[in-house]
Every structure is written in structure tokens, then in C-alpha cells.
Design a protein around this motif. Sequence first.
Motif, PDB file in Angstrom:
ATOM      1  N   VAL A  98      64.001  28.949  43.434  1.00  0.00           N
ATOM      2  CA  VAL A  98      63.189  29.972  42.771  1.00  0.00           C
ATOM      3  C   VAL A  98      61.938  29.345  42.136  1.00  0.00           C
ATOM      4  O   VAL A  98      60.831  29.892  42.241  1.00  0.00           O
ATOM      5  CB  VAL A  98      64.020  30.720  41.723  1.00  0.00           C
ATOM      6  N   ILE A  99      62.100  28.203  41.496  1.00  0.00           N
ATOM      7  CA  ILE A  99      60.945  27.523  40.896  1.00  0.00           C
ATOM      8  C   ILE A  99      59.932  27.130  41.971  1.00  0.00           C
ATOM      9  O   ILE A  99      58.721  27.326  41.809  1.00  0.00           O
ATOM     10  CB  ILE A  99      61.405  26.281  40.108  1.00  0.00           C
ATOM     11  N   ALA A 100      60.420  26.591  43.083  1.00  0.00           N
ATOM     12  CA  ALA A 100      59.526  26.192  44.172  1.00  0.00           C
ATOM     13  C   ALA A 100      58.807  27.405  44.765  1.00  0.00           C
ATOM     14  O   ALA A 100      57.604  27.353  45.057  1.00  0.00           O
ATOM     15  CB  ALA A 100      60.328  25.473  45.256  1.00  0.00           C
ATOM     16  N   GLN A 101      59.525  28.505  44.941  1.00  0.00           N
ATOM     17  CA  GLN A 101      58.912  29.717  45.491  1.00  0.00           C
ATOM     18  C   GLN A 101      57.819  30.242  44.569  1.00  0.00           C
ATOM     19  O   GLN A 101      56.725  30.610  45.031  1.00  0.00           O
ATOM     20  CB  GLN A 101      59.993  30.778  45.702  1.00  0.00           C
ATOM     21  N   CYS A 102      58.089  30.279  43.288  1.00  0.00           N
ATOM     22  CA  CYS A 102      57.091  30.772  42.334  1.00  0.00           C
ATOM     23  C   CYS A 102      55.881  29.854  42.284  1.00  0.00           C
ATOM     24  O   CYS A 102      54.733  30.323  42.228  1.00  0.00           O
ATOM     25  CB  CYS A 102      57.716  30.909  40.947  1.00  0.00           C
ATOM     26  N   ALA A 103      56.117  28.543  42.328  1.00  0.00           N
ATOM     27  CA  ALA A 103      55.004  27.596  42.311  1.00  0.00           C
ATOM     28  C   ALA A 103      54.126  27.758  43.549  1.00  0.00           C
ATOM     29  O   ALA A 103      52.893  27.780  43.455  1.00  0.00           O
ATOM     30  CB  ALA A 103      55.540  26.164  42.232  1.00  0.00           C
ATOM     31  N   GLY A 104      54.743  27.907  44.705  1.00  0.00           N
ATOM     32  CA  GLY A 104      53.980  28.100  45.932  1.00  0.00           C
ATOM     33  C   GLY A 104      53.158  29.373  45.890  1.00  0.00           C
ATOM     34  O   GLY A 104      51.997  29.399  46.320  1.00  0.00           O
ATOM     35  N   ALA A 105      53.743  30.458  45.363  1.00  0.00           N
ATOM     36  CA  ALA A 105      53.035  31.733  45.277  1.00  0.00           C
ATOM     37  C   ALA A 105      51.854  31.655  44.324  1.00  0.00           C
ATOM     38  O   ALA A 105      50.769  32.195  44.601  1.00  0.00           O
ATOM     39  CB  ALA A 105      53.999  32.831  44.834  1.00  0.00           C
ATOM     40  N   ILE A 106      52.034  30.991  43.195  1.00  0.00           N
ATOM     41  CA  ILE A 106      50.955  30.860  42.210  1.00  0.00           C
ATOM     42  C   ILE A 106      49.805  30.038  42.781  1.00  0.00           C
ATOM     43  O   ILE A 106      48.621  30.402  42.643  1.00  0.00           O
ATOM     44  CB  ILE A 106      51.488  30.238  40.912  1.00  0.00           C
ATOM     45  N   LEU A 107      50.128  28.940  43.440  1.00  0.00           N
ATOM     46  CA  LEU A 107      49.082  28.112  44.041  1.00  0.00           C
ATOM     47  C   LEU A 107      48.304  28.888  45.108  1.00  0.00           C
ATOM     48  O   LEU A 107      47.074  28.804  45.181  1.00  0.00           O
ATOM     49  CB  LEU A 107      49.697  26.847  44.649  1.00  0.00           C
ATOM     50  N   ALA A 108      49.016  29.647  45.924  1.00  0.00           N
ATOM     51  CA  ALA A 108      48.352  30.412  46.982  1.00  0.00           C
ATOM     52  C   ALA A 108      47.460  31.494  46.390  1.00  0.00           C
ATOM     53  O   ALA A 108      46.323  31.704  46.853  1.00  0.00           O
ATOM     54  CB  ALA A 108      49.385  31.029  47.916  1.00  0.00           C
ATOM     55  N   ALA A 109      47.945  32.216  45.382  1.00  0.00           N
ATOM     56  CA  ALA A 109      47.135  33.263  44.751  1.00  0.00           C
ATOM     57  C   ALA A 109      45.884  32.659  44.116  1.00  0.00           C
ATOM     58  O   ALA A 109      44.792  33.243  44.202  1.00  0.00           O
ATOM     59  CB  ALA A 109      47.964  34.010  43.703  1.00  0.00           C
ATOM     60  N   GLY A 110      46.039  31.496  43.496  1.00  0.00           N
ATOM     61  CA  GLY A 110      44.880  30.822  42.914  1.00  0.00           C
ATOM     62  C   GLY A 110      43.854  30.434  43.968  1.00  0.00           C
ATOM     63  O   GLY A 110      42.643  30.570  43.754  1.00  0.00           O
ATOM     64  N   LEU A 111      44.333  29.962  45.121  1.00  0.00           N
ATOM     65  CA  LEU A 111      43.422  29.594  46.203  1.00  0.00           C
ATOM     66  C   LEU A 111      42.703  30.819  46.755  1.00  0.00           C
ATOM     67  O   LEU A 111      41.486  30.779  47.010  1.00  0.00           O
ATOM     68  CB  LEU A 111      44.198  28.889  47.320  1.00  0.00           C
ATOM     69  N   VAL A 112      43.427  31.919  46.944  1.00  0.00           N
ATOM     70  CA  VAL A 112      42.790  33.157  47.415  1.00  0.00           C
ATOM     71  C   VAL A 112      41.701  33.598  46.436  1.00  0.00           C
ATOM     72  O   VAL A 112      40.603  34.003  46.843  1.00  0.00           O
ATOM     73  CB  VAL A 112      43.839  34.275  47.599  1.00  0.00           C
ATOM     74  N   LEU A 113      41.976  33.498  45.144  1.00  0.00           N
ATOM     75  CA  LEU A 113      40.993  33.882  44.138  1.00  0.00           C
ATOM     76  C   LEU A 113      39.755  32.995  44.213  1.00  0.00           C
ATOM     77  O   LEU A 113      38.617  33.490  44.148  1.00  0.00           O
ATOM     78  CB  LEU A 113      41.614  33.818  42.749  1.00  0.00           C
ATOM     79  N   LEU A 114      39.952  31.690  44.361  1.00  0.00           N
ATOM     80  CA  LEU A 114      38.816  30.776  44.468  1.00  0.00           C
ATOM     81  C   LEU A 114      37.948  31.112  45.675  1.00  0.00           C
ATOM     82  O   LEU A 114      36.713  31.085  45.595  1.00  0.00           O
ATOM     83  CB  LEU A 114      39.311  29.329  44.566  1.00  0.00           C
ATOM     84  N   ILE A 115      38.584  31.407  46.795  1.00  0.00           N
ATOM     85  CA  ILE A 115      37.830  31.770  48.000  1.00  0.00           C
ATOM     86  C   ILE A 115      37.098  33.090  47.787  1.00  0.00           C
ATOM     87  O   ILE A 115      35.916  33.233  48.127  1.00  0.00           O
ATOM     88  CB  ILE A 115      38.774  31.863  49.214  1.00  0.00           C
ATOM     89  N   ALA A 116      37.785  34.066  47.193  1.00  0.00           N
ATOM     90  CA  ALA A 116      37.192  35.385  46.989  1.00  0.00           C
ATOM     91  C   ALA A 116      35.971  35.312  46.077  1.00  0.00           C
ATOM     92  O   ALA A 116      34.995  36.056  46.255  1.00  0.00           O
ATOM     93  CB  ALA A 116      38.228  36.341  46.412  1.00  0.00           C
ATOM     94  N   LYS A 117      35.982  34.428  45.107  1.00  0.00           N
ATOM     95  CA  LYS A 117      34.857  34.283  44.183  1.00  0.00           C
ATOM     96  C   LYS A 117      33.591  33.793  44.891  1.00  0.00           C
ATOM     97  O   LYS A 117      32.483  33.922  44.363  1.00  0.00           O
ATOM     98  CB  LYS A 117      35.223  33.318  43.053  1.00  0.00           C
ATOM     99  N   GLY A 118      33.769  33.246  46.098  1.00  0.00           N
ATOM    100  CA  GLY A 118      32.613  32.783  46.847  1.00  0.00           C
ATOM    101  C   GLY A 118      31.878  33.882  47.584  1.00  0.00           C
ATOM    102  O   GLY A 118      30.827  33.639  48.203  1.00  0.00           O
ATOM    103  N   ALA A 119      32.391  35.092  47.541  1.00  0.00           N
ATOM    104  CA  ALA A 119      31.732  36.222  48.217  1.00  0.00           C
ATOM    105  C   ALA A 119      30.459  36.613  47.470  1.00  0.00           C
ATOM    106  O   ALA A 119      30.339  36.379  46.257  1.00  0.00           O
ATOM    107  CB  ALA A 119      32.684  37.411  48.294  1.00  0.00           C
ATOM    108  N   PRO A 120      29.491  37.210  48.148  1.00  0.00           N
ATOM    109  CA  PRO A 120      28.285  37.691  47.457  1.00  0.00           C
ATOM    110  C   PRO A 120      28.670  38.665  46.338  1.00  0.00           C
ATOM    111  O   PRO A 120      29.404  39.622  46.556  1.00  0.00           O
ATOM    112  CB  PRO A 120      27.511  38.415  48.564  1.00  0.00           C
ATOM    113  N   GLY A 121      28.224  38.389  45.163  1.00  0.00           N
ATOM    114  CA  GLY A 121      28.571  39.240  44.029  1.00  0.00           C
ATOM    115  C   GLY A 121      29.827  38.803  43.309  1.00  0.00           C
ATOM    116  O   GLY A 121      30.193  39.379  42.289  1.00  0.00           O
ATOM    117  N   GLY A 122      30.522  37.787  43.866  1.00  0.00           N
ATOM    118  CA  GLY A 122      31.706  37.268  43.216  1.00  0.00           C
ATOM    119  C   GLY A 122      32.921  38.173  43.359  1.00  0.00           C
ATOM    120  O   GLY A 122      32.921  39.119  44.154  1.00  0.00           O
ATOM    121  N   TYR A 123      33.943  37.894  42.573  1.00  0.00           N
ATOM    122  CA  TYR A 123      35.188  38.652  42.642  1.00  0.00           C
ATOM    123  C   TYR A 123      35.891  38.543  41.303  1.00  0.00           C
ATOM    124  O   TYR A 123      35.999  37.448  40.722  1.00  0.00           O
ATOM    125  CB  TYR A 123      36.093  38.102  43.745  1.00  0.00           C
TER     126      TYR A 123
END
Length: 273
Positions: A98-123
Motif C-alpha cells: 500500500v505504501i509503495a502504491q501510494c508513493a508511485g501514484a503521488i510521484l506520477a501525479a506530480g510529474l503530470v502536474l509539472l508537464i501540464a504547467k508547461g502548457a501555454p497559460g500554465g495549469y
Amino acid sequence: MREANVRDARPAPAGGGAMQKYLAEAVGTFVLVLGGVGAAVLAGDRIGFLGVSFAFGLSLLAMVYTVGPISGCHVNPAVTVGLLLAGKFDKRHVAGYVIAQCAGAILAAGLVLLIAKGAPGGYSAGVEGLGSNGYGAASPEGYGGGAAFLAEVALTFLLVLTVLGATDSRAPVGFAGLAIGLVLTLIHLVGIPITNTSVNPARSLGPALFSGGAALGQLWMFIIAPLLGAAFAAAVYRTVNQPVTQISAARAEQALEGERRQRLAERDVENPV
């Protein structure tokens, strides 16, 4: 020489050490959330509900065959609990999974957010949601809390029951990934308009931590409802399905023994000692 080749051709034991299993679960959940939530956030306007549904299903399908032989590819605390209650998982590893699953999900969501912020106008995750799950005003189609709870329980029940059945000792070995990946696609086709589809507390946790607000306030439902659905699935499985022997999810998700032996034999031919 011949004895050495025969010995090498024996199937390797399933799985690995505890830390290998936990790392595999973290990687698998990372890919699931990156693929599914990433598709919703970065390409949702182009691919729609159907595309996002397939993104989740294909991500899980790929991971079943990538990390499944190591950890069983639960990538979901509800699946871990369901397998435990059905007598197909060792309780010593529940916390680590459960700890590993939650850690993986948090890291992935953070990466998606970082990528999304690169869009024109940000995110803004707080404004746009980062693919978070929700009900009421946070539901894509405005479904209320009661409907959302029932949907999450029922859809998680379907997912976990499929996992239990597809990894049964009498099911065709090596084909579990197809059933599990396809049922997750089906579940998203039904559930996205209602809650954005959770059926996975880790998947809900990652985006909610970055979105805050309603996503974080409603997170309790997307922990309790999937776990309840998993418990129902385990109860039904144990009632109607009583195999003579039990095998682990990791074992069921491996290739057929004949295929494994064939690959090893071909390796010996191509790389003689």
C-alpha cells in the motif's frame, strides 16, 4: 553440457524479494497514474472519455505483463485487500504494498502536474482538478454522493472479482492481463461521468494531494468505497469459487510454462556455453 542446459531450462521461481515486490508495485502504480491521469489531463479534450478509459486499461494491461510476475501487479490498495481477504496474499506484505502504491501514484501525479504547467497559460491543479475524483459539484456530470458511493463500490467489486477469477488456479495461465486490462477499460467507460472513476485509493490520493480543496475533502469516499467493494468481491469469490489449490497473482500472470521453457531453450541455442 547437456545437464547444464536442462538445469538452466527449468522455470525460474516466481517473484522476488520483498523490496523488489514493493518497487515493482511503485513502478506499476506510477505507470497506471501517469498513463491514465496523464491522458485525462494532457489529452482529455482530444481523446474524450473513450480515450481516457483505454489509457487506464492499456496502462494496467502493460504493467500486468511487466511487473506482474514480480509483485502480481496489484497497483491498487483495494486489489491488495481483496486478494488478502480471498486468501491469495500474504498479510505481511500489505503495508509495504500500500505504501509503495501510494508513493508511485503521488510521484506520477506530480510529474503530470509539472508537464501540464508547461502548457501555454500554465495549469492550476486547484482550479482544473488534475484528474481528481469527486461527487456533487466535483462530479463530471454532477452526480450526488450516494450515486457516486454506490458506483465506486460496484465498479471496484467488478474489478477485484475479475482479478480474483483471472488469477484462479483453473484460469488459463498467462492471460490474466487481458481480462484485467479490459475490465478496467469497461469500468472507466461507466464511471468517468460519475466520479472520474477511482476504484483505486492510491490513484485518488495522488491527484487530490496536489489539487487540495474539494478533491482532498472528498478523498475519504474514494478510500472507503473501493475497499468495501473489494471486501464484497472477496466474499463472493470465496463463496462461489473454491479451487482445490491457490496460486498467487504473480504466478498466474506469468507466461505458460511451455512458453517459458521454449524461450530458455532458444536462449541456450543462440548462446551455447
